[in-house]
Design a protein around this motif. Structure first.
Motif, PDB file in Angstrom:
ATOM      1  N   GLY A 321      -7.745 -19.735   3.863  1.00 30.69           N
ATOM      2  CA  GLY A 321      -7.462 -18.315   3.784  1.00 30.69           C
ATOM      3  C   GLY A 321      -6.797 -17.737   5.010  1.00 30.69           C
ATOM      4  N   VAL A 322      -7.449 -16.721   5.572  1.00 24.07           N
ATOM      5  CA  VAL A 322      -6.894 -15.986   6.707  1.00 24.07           C
ATOM      6  C   VAL A 322      -6.668 -16.904   7.899  1.00 24.07           C
ATOM      7  CG1 VAL A 322      -7.352 -14.103   8.331  1.00 24.07           C
ATOM      8  CG2 VAL A 322      -7.959 -13.852   5.925  1.00 24.07           C
ATOM      9  N   VAL A 323      -7.512 -17.913   8.051  1.00 29.00           N
ATOM     10  CA  VAL A 323      -7.377 -18.839   9.180  1.00 29.00           C
ATOM     11  C   VAL A 323      -6.017 -19.523   9.157  1.00 29.00           C
ATOM     12  CG1 VAL A 323      -8.331 -20.912  10.244  1.00 29.00           C
ATOM     13  CG2 VAL A 323      -9.856 -19.209   9.240  1.00 29.00           C
ATOM     14  N   LEU A 324      -5.469 -19.761   7.960  1.00 31.23           N
ATOM     15  CA  LEU A 324      -4.160 -20.392   7.826  1.00 31.23           C
ATOM     16  C   LEU A 324      -3.034 -19.362   7.859  1.00 31.23           C
ATOM     17  CD1 LEU A 324      -2.759 -23.146   7.315  1.00 31.23           C
ATOM     18  CD2 LEU A 324      -2.894 -22.631   4.876  1.00 31.23           C
ATOM     19  N   LEU A 325      -3.257 -18.226   7.209  1.00 29.63           N
ATOM     20  CA  LEU A 325      -2.197 -17.236   7.081  1.00 29.63           C
ATOM     21  C   LEU A 325      -1.952 -16.459   8.378  1.00 29.63           C
ATOM     22  CD1 LEU A 325      -2.932 -15.830   3.510  1.00 29.63           C
ATOM     23  CD2 LEU A 325      -1.205 -17.507   4.196  1.00 29.63           C
ATOM     24  N   LEU A 326      -2.987 -16.275   9.187  1.00 31.43           N
ATOM     25  CA  LEU A 326      -2.798 -15.533  10.435  1.00 31.43           C
ATOM     26  C   LEU A 326      -1.803 -16.202  11.378  1.00 31.43           C
ATOM     27  CD1 LEU A 326      -6.260 -14.016  11.455  1.00 31.43           C
ATOM     28  CD2 LEU A 326      -4.161 -12.828  10.795  1.00 31.43           C
ATOM     29  N   PRO A 327      -1.927 -17.508  11.663  1.00 34.15           N
ATOM     30  CA  PRO A 327      -0.912 -18.130  12.531  1.00 34.15           C
ATOM     31  C   PRO A 327       0.476 -18.140  11.896  1.00 34.15           C
ATOM     32  CG  PRO A 327      -2.443 -19.780  11.682  1.00 34.15           C
ATOM     33  CD  PRO A 327      -3.027 -18.445  11.363  1.00 34.15           C
ATOM     34  N   LEU A 328       0.531 -18.236  10.559  1.00 36.15           N
ATOM     35  CA  LEU A 328       1.822 -18.179   9.879  1.00 36.15           C
ATOM     36  C   LEU A 328       2.490 -16.831  10.129  1.00 36.15           C
ATOM     37  CD1 LEU A 328       3.880 -19.367   7.812  1.00 36.15           C
ATOM     38  CD2 LEU A 328       2.489 -18.328   6.020  1.00 36.15           C
ATOM     39  N   LEU A 329       1.748 -15.756   9.944  1.00 35.07           N
ATOM     40  CA  LEU A 329       2.299 -14.411  10.139  1.00 35.07           C
ATOM     41  C   LEU A 329       2.583 -14.140  11.612  1.00 35.07           C
ATOM     42  CD1 LEU A 329       0.079 -12.432   7.616  1.00 35.07           C
ATOM     43  CD2 LEU A 329       2.440 -13.185   7.320  1.00 35.07           C
ATOM     44  N   ALA A 330       1.710 -14.661  12.493  1.00 33.93           N
ATOM     45  CA  ALA A 330       1.935 -14.473  13.932  1.00 33.93           C
ATOM     46  C   ALA A 330       3.227 -15.162  14.368  1.00 33.93           C
ATOM     47  CB  ALA A 330       0.744 -15.013  14.716  1.00 33.93           C
ATOM     48  N   GLY A 331       3.425 -16.395  13.891  1.00 34.46           N
ATOM     49  CA  GLY A 331       4.659 -17.095  14.213  1.00 34.46           C
ATOM     50  C   GLY A 331       5.866 -16.383  13.644  1.00 34.46           C
ATOM     51  N   LEU A 332       5.710 -15.871  12.429  1.00 33.47           N
ATOM     52  CA  LEU A 332       6.813 -15.177  11.765  1.00 33.47           C
ATOM     53  C   LEU A 332       7.246 -13.931  12.534  1.00 33.47           C
ATOM     54  CD1 LEU A 332       8.652 -14.835   9.283  1.00 33.47           C
ATOM     55  CD2 LEU A 332       6.746 -13.704   8.129  1.00 33.47           C
ATOM     56  N   ALA A 333       6.321 -13.307  13.236  1.00 30.71           N
ATOM     57  CA  ALA A 333       6.633 -12.051  13.924  1.00 30.71           C
ATOM     58  C   ALA A 333       7.361 -12.246  15.244  1.00 30.71           C
ATOM     59  CB  ALA A 333       5.336 -11.281  14.173  1.00 30.71           C
ATOM     60  N   VAL A 334       7.355 -13.450  15.787  1.00 28.73           N
ATOM     61  CA  VAL A 334       7.857 -13.652  17.152  1.00 28.73           C
ATOM     62  C   VAL A 334       9.342 -13.318  17.280  1.00 28.73           C
ATOM     63  CG1 VAL A 334       8.302 -15.374  18.944  1.00 28.73           C
ATOM     64  CG2 VAL A 334       6.096 -15.344  17.755  1.00 28.73           C
ATOM     65  N   VAL A 335      10.188 -13.991  16.502  1.00 33.27           N
ATOM     66  CA  VAL A 335      11.644 -13.809  16.655  1.00 33.27           C
ATOM     67  C   VAL A 335      12.069 -12.386  16.301  1.00 33.27           C
ATOM     68  CG1 VAL A 335      13.911 -14.570  15.853  1.00 33.27           C
ATOM     69  CG2 VAL A 335      12.136 -16.257  16.362  1.00 33.27           C
ATOM     70  N   PRO A 336      11.618 -11.810  15.159  1.00 34.47           N
ATOM     71  CA  PRO A 336      11.987 -10.416  14.890  1.00 34.47           C
ATOM     72  C   PRO A 336      11.553  -9.450  15.990  1.00 34.47           C
ATOM     73  CG  PRO A 336      11.121 -11.434  12.905  1.00 34.47           C
ATOM     74  CD  PRO A 336      10.880 -12.397  14.018  1.00 34.47           C
ATOM     75  N   THR A 337      10.384  -9.686  16.572  1.00 37.40           N
ATOM     76  CA  THR A 337       9.918  -8.802  17.647  1.00 37.40           C
ATOM     77  C   THR A 337      10.825  -8.889  18.866  1.00 37.40           C
ATOM     78  OG1 THR A 337       7.616  -8.984  16.903  1.00 37.40           O
ATOM     79  CG2 THR A 337       7.993  -8.300  19.184  1.00 37.40           C
ATOM     80  N   VAL A 338      11.190 -10.112  19.240  1.00 32.40           N
ATOM     81  CA  VAL A 338      12.055 -10.302  20.409  1.00 32.40           C
ATOM     82  C   VAL A 338      13.399  -9.605  20.214  1.00 32.40           C
ATOM     83  CG1 VAL A 338      13.356 -12.017  21.736  1.00 32.40           C
ATOM     84  CG2 VAL A 338      10.962 -12.438  21.157  1.00 32.40           C
ATOM     85  N   PHE A 339      14.013  -9.791  19.053  1.00 35.64           N
ATOM     86  CA  PHE A 339      15.321  -9.177  18.815  1.00 35.64           C
ATOM     87  C   PHE A 339      15.214  -7.661  18.702  1.00 35.64           C
ATOM     88  CE2 PHE A 339      16.774 -13.456  17.795  1.00 35.64           C
ATOM     89  CZ  PHE A 339      18.089 -13.428  18.212  1.00 35.64           C
ATOM     90  N   THR A 340      14.141  -7.176  18.079  1.00 28.67           N
ATOM     91  CA  THR A 340      13.981  -5.728  17.940  1.00 28.67           C
ATOM     92  C   THR A 340      13.764  -5.068  19.289  1.00 28.67           C
ATOM     93  OG1 THR A 340      13.047  -6.013  15.719  1.00 28.67           O
ATOM     94  CG2 THR A 340      12.651  -3.911  16.807  1.00 28.67           C
ATOM     95  N   VAL A 341      12.918  -5.662  20.114  1.00 29.78           N
ATOM     96  CA  VAL A 341      12.680  -5.125  21.456  1.00 29.78           C
ATOM     97  C   VAL A 341      13.971  -5.150  22.273  1.00 29.78           C
ATOM     98  CG1 VAL A 341      11.476  -5.556  23.630  1.00 29.78           C
ATOM     99  CG2 VAL A 341      10.224  -5.666  21.465  1.00 29.78           C
TER     100      VAL A 341
END
Length: 487
Positions: A321-341
């Motif tokens: 469940g969340v234990v698997l999806l949380l790192p997936l979503l966290a990884g997914l957020a890295v590149v968009p966050t860097v470019f947006t910032v």
């Protein structure tokens, strides 16, 4: 003599098979299956023929297709070159020995062989046009990424100002490929230049060597989701695909590899036994998918393949469940966050790109032709073997409609085949959505390389692989020797 049981060691060789005597998949036994395969290939040939004849008429009378040899961006120019002997010898060796080695090599050795052979095949095809035109000059033309490397002396400032140069009427508007992609694509070549690997030669080598790893990624994913037997059967077809004509040296080959590894890491995450490793795979998958979205807008459609992987691995997803999806979503957020910032607005850039697309060739090229002629391009990049394989995949789906929902890793052959069908069907669905969107009119022989890589495993369903491999090789050699392709 009894056969030795298969070792649990992941590097152990697969049980010995005779490739051309293997009865193949359970979906289409006997000569009737071969007949249906040939009918499917015949229909595909008719589609390509119609796209050529109708396209030439439209281009000669209306000049609206913006390609010289529709449906491909190419021109008729029979030629040979330095890569010709190597390409022919490599193709012959792959046809003769590929199926046997694919089932006999230890798994890790097979992956290394696939990457090395795919790299050699792509380079040999590219060198038919010579080093300068085939490799070093491909990414330096007026529409390509390297033309703007010197405009990124201050990367944060360039990102903040990126959307201001997308429209054709904007000052110093970006070349077509830079404007048509998020800045992650161009930044790759900027960073290569900063690392001392500037120029078209290094850029071409990067795209080929990284792009060839897409074959390895697809194999690893197929093994994880549908079993090692089907992965091994697909291996020679991933190497000898006609798509290699456009993987040397298009940046889309590099995009294909990044997108493929994002799917593969997700497949490992939802099938792995170790929770710790699964979390790492999930985070890596999210990170690469985020990067994929900043390499090409259209590759956001790889979310369809990601959804298919989650469906196939839903048992582990439910368990963790969340234990698997949380790192997936966290990884997914890295590149968009860097470019947006850094100041780049993905959504605004895409909106402006749609406007520019219709300002240029996209506003001239007729949707009524390209919506089906794009599929003819797809036939040429995946080859006749993949067409036959997809036909057999459809037969598997009809015979075992619910089998794909069984857990990966079991010994049930129909279930393993059905899981592979679901994976290839997801890629086909994403490709069809891209087609219907109207944002892929022409040049799909390179643009759709990332999707095409996931259609090639359907060749695992074929019996008598050497004949089909020969057909793949002949098509690739003819395309590269008879046409001057745009990539």
């Amino acid at each position: 003599m009894t056969r030795t049981p298969r070792s649990p060691d992941p590097d152990a060789p697969h049980p010995d098979l005779a490739p051309d005597s293997d009865p193949g998949p359970s979906s289409a036994p006997g000569s009737s299956g071969v007949r249906l395969d040939l009918y499917a290939v015949g229909a595909a040939v008719l589609l390509v023929t119609a796209a050529v004849l109708i396209g030439r008429h439209i281009q000669h009378t209306r000049h609206t297709l913006r390609v010289d040899w529709p449906p491909l961006l190419a021109s008729w120019a029979p030629h040979v070159g330095p890569g010709t002997p190597a390409a022919i010898l490599l193709a012959a060796a792959c046809v003769a020995y590929g199926p046997t080695l694919a089932v006999r090599l230890p798994w890790r050795a097979l992956l290394a062989a696939v990457w090395g052979t795919a790299t050699a095949w792509i380079f040999s095809l590219a060198l038919i046009d010579g080093w300068q035109r085939g490799v070093a000059g491909r990414l330096t033309t007026r529409h390509e990424y390297l033309r703007a490397v010197d405009r990124f002396p201050d990367i944060p400032a360039a990102l903040r100002d990126f959307t201001g140069h997308i429209l054709l009427e904007s000052p110093d508007n970006w070349p077509a490929h830079i404007a048509g992609h998020p800045p992650g694509a161009t930044l790759t070549f900027v960073l290569l230049d900063r690392a001392g690997l500037g120029g078209g030669g290094w850029a071409g080598v990067w795209c080929v060597t990284v792009g060839a790893t897409a074959c390895v990624a697809v194999l690893v994913a197929v093994r994880a989701l549908a079993g090692e037997g089907l992965a091994r059967r697909a291996a020679p077809f991933l190497v000898l695909a006609p798509a290699a004509v456009w993987m040397g040296t298009s940046a889309d080959a590099y995009f294909a590899a990044v997108a493929a590894w994002s799917v593969t890491l997700l497949a490992l995450a939802v099938t792995g036994r170790s929770v710790r490793r699964s979390l790492g795979w999930a985070a890596g998958s999210g990170l690469l998918f985020g990067l994929t979205c900043y390499l090409s807008y259209g590759l956001t459609l790889f979310a369809v393949l990601g959804g298919a992987v989650l469906l196939l691995g839903r048992r582990r997803v439910r368990e963790r469940g969340v234990v698997l999806l949380l790192p997936l979503l966290a990884g997914l957020a890295v590149v968009p966050t860097v470019f947006t910032v850094a100041g780049f607005d993905w959504w605004e850039a895409y909106r402006l790109l749609v406007t520019r697309y219709h300002q240029g060739a996209g506003g001239v090229r007729p949707y009524g032709y390209w919506v089906w002629a794009n599929l003819a391009c797809t036939v040429l990049i995946i080859g006749p073997a993949s067409v036959a394989g997809l036909r057999r995949a459809g037969a598997v789906l009809l015979r075992h409609p619910g089998a794909a929902l069984t857990a990966p890793g079991g010994p049930d052959r129909p279930a393993a085949e059905a899981r592979l069908v679901l994976l290839t069907a997801a890629a086909l669905l994403a490709l069809l959505v891209a087609d219907l969107s109207g944002m892929s009119k022409a040049e799909t022989e390179r643009i759709w390389l990332p999707f095409a890589m996931w259609l090639l495993p359907a060749c695992a369903f074929l019996s008598r692989p050497r004949a089909w491999l020969a057909a793949q090789a002949v098509l690739a050699l003819l395309l590269n020797h008879l046409l001057r392709t745009g990539w």
